[in-house]
Design a protein around this motif. Structure first.
Motif, PDB file in Angstrom:
ATOM      1  N   ARG A 141       0.856  -1.182   0.000  1.00 51.10           N
ATOM      2  CA  ARG A 141       0.000   0.000   0.000  1.00 51.10           C
ATOM      3  C   ARG A 141       0.887   1.225   0.000  1.00 51.10           C
ATOM      4  O   ARG A 141       1.789   1.360   0.811  1.00 51.10           O
ATOM      5  N   GLU A 142       0.606   2.120  -0.926  1.00 49.85           N
ATOM      6  CA  GLU A 142       1.349   3.374  -0.977  1.00 49.85           C
ATOM      7  C   GLU A 142       0.990   4.225   0.235  1.00 49.85           C
ATOM      8  O   GLU A 142      -0.188   4.333   0.589  1.00 49.85           O
ATOM      9  N   MET A 175       5.645  -2.025   1.296  1.00 47.93           N
ATOM     10  CA  MET A 175       5.456  -3.461   1.521  1.00 47.93           C
ATOM     11  C   MET A 175       5.282  -3.728   3.009  1.00 47.93           C
ATOM     12  O   MET A 175       6.023  -3.207   3.843  1.00 47.93           O
ATOM     13  N   LEU A 176       4.306  -4.560   3.327  1.00 49.19           N
ATOM     14  CA  LEU A 176       4.008  -4.938   4.702  1.00 49.19           C
ATOM     15  C   LEU A 176       5.109  -5.861   5.215  1.00 49.19           C
ATOM     16  O   LEU A 176       5.391  -6.903   4.622  1.00 49.19           O
ATOM     17  N   LEU A 177       5.744  -5.454   6.306  1.00 50.38           N
ATOM     18  CA  LEU A 177       6.839  -6.242   6.884  1.00 50.38           C
ATOM     19  C   LEU A 177       6.384  -7.047   8.085  1.00 50.38           C
ATOM     20  O   LEU A 177       6.918  -8.118   8.355  1.00 50.38           O
ATOM     21  N   GLY A 178       5.434  -6.525   8.831  1.00 49.34           N
ATOM     22  CA  GLY A 178       4.975  -7.234  10.025  1.00 49.34           C
ATOM     23  C   GLY A 178       4.071  -6.370  10.871  1.00 49.34           C
ATOM     24  O   GLY A 178       3.669  -5.282  10.473  1.00 49.34           O
ATOM     25  N   LEU A 179       3.771  -6.885  12.057  1.00 43.75           N
ATOM     26  CA  LEU A 179       2.902  -6.213  12.996  1.00 43.75           C
ATOM     27  C   LEU A 179       3.703  -5.512  14.070  1.00 43.75           C
ATOM     28  O   LEU A 179       4.857  -5.874  14.318  1.00 43.75           O
ATOM     29  N   ASN A 180       3.084  -4.533  14.701  1.00 44.26           N
ATOM     30  CA  ASN A 180       3.610  -3.830  15.877  1.00 44.26           C
ATOM     31  C   ASN A 180       4.767  -2.908  15.550  1.00 44.26           C
ATOM     32  O   ASN A 180       5.525  -3.118  14.616  1.00 44.26           O
ATOM     33  N   GLY A 181       4.834  -1.864  16.333  1.00 41.71           N
ATOM     34  CA  GLY A 181       5.935  -0.922  16.244  1.00 41.71           C
ATOM     35  C   GLY A 181       5.907  -0.002  15.042  1.00 41.71           C
ATOM     36  O   GLY A 181       6.863   0.706  14.791  1.00 41.71           O
ATOM     37  N   ALA A 207      -5.454   4.949   0.139  1.00 40.15           N
ATOM     38  CA  ALA A 207      -6.286   3.819   0.556  1.00 40.15           C
ATOM     39  C   ALA A 207      -6.316   2.758  -0.542  1.00 40.15           C
ATOM     40  O   ALA A 207      -6.243   3.081  -1.726  1.00 40.15           O
ATOM     41  N   ARG A 208      -6.405   1.506  -0.112  1.00 43.09           N
ATOM     42  CA  ARG A 208      -6.682   0.407  -1.042  1.00 43.09           C
ATOM     43  C   ARG A 208      -8.088  -0.068  -0.724  1.00 43.09           C
ATOM     44  O   ARG A 208      -8.434  -0.283   0.438  1.00 43.09           O
ATOM     45  N   VAL A 209      -8.903  -0.231  -1.752  1.00 42.83           N
ATOM     46  CA  VAL A 209     -10.291  -0.657  -1.581  1.00 42.83           C
ATOM     47  C   VAL A 209     -10.620  -1.656  -2.677  1.00 42.83           C
ATOM     48  O   VAL A 209     -10.269  -1.434  -3.847  1.00 42.83           O
ATOM     49  N   ARG A 210     -11.291  -2.728  -2.294  1.00 42.19           N
ATOM     50  CA  ARG A 210     -11.820  -3.647  -3.300  1.00 42.19           C
ATOM     51  C   ARG A 210     -13.102  -4.271  -2.773  1.00 42.19           C
ATOM     52  O   ARG A 210     -13.286  -4.467  -1.572  1.00 42.19           O
TER      53      ARG A 210
END
Length: 151
Positions: free
Chosen positions: A71-72, A139-145, A76-79
């Motif tokens: 996600r830039e 790019m999504l790397l992970g959760l938290n922080g 927003a990303r919507v589908r």
């Protein structure tokens, strides 16, 4: 129902979902996705979870996770789609709307009003606010922080 009882019931309904995470995903993804499942369904009433098949709950959470992978920043990303077993690996009798965006005030109200304005009915509203880490390219790397995003 007390908060403790509600939490226990919620865990009861999510246990089969997390069992599927353990059985179907590579070892390096299991802990993150099990945590995501807890976040994803954390505010959903246990009775709403009880009405749904654990395979469909697993599919919904995994689908939204994969949709959020890139996600830039600031966009927003919507589908909207109708998932089928053959195409998506899970199913629903209803249209699914997935949104991933920066957390912001009145997002739930705005989405709900737009759905209602179009004469549609919300059957289940899942709205976790998740702290995610992303790299510079989104790019999504992970959760938290990281930064709070609405899923």
């Amino acid at each position: 129902m007390t908060t403790t009882n509600a939490a226990a019931r919620q865990e009861e309904f999510l246990a089969p979902v997390k069992t599927q995470v353990q059985a179907k995903l590579p070892a390096e993804q299991r802990e993150t996705l099990a945590t995501f499942v807890d976040h994803y369904f954390g505010q959903v009433d246990p009775e709403d979870l009880a009405e749904r098949d654990s395979g469909d709950l697993y599919g919904a959470a995994l689908s939204h996770w994969h949709f959020a992978r890139k996600r830039e920043p600031g966009r927003a990303r919507v589908r909207a789609f109708n998932p089928t077993i053959s195409e998506h690996g899970w199913q629903s009798t209803h249209t699914i709307i997935e949104i991933v965006t920066d957390d912001m005030p009145f997002l739930v109200d705005t989405v709900t009003m737009e759905v209602n304005r179009n004469g549609l009915t919300l059957h289940l509203f899942v709205h976790p606010i998740v702290d995610v880490q992303r790299d510079a390219g989104g790019m999504l790397l992970g959760l938290n922080g990281g930064k709070r995003e609405s899923f």
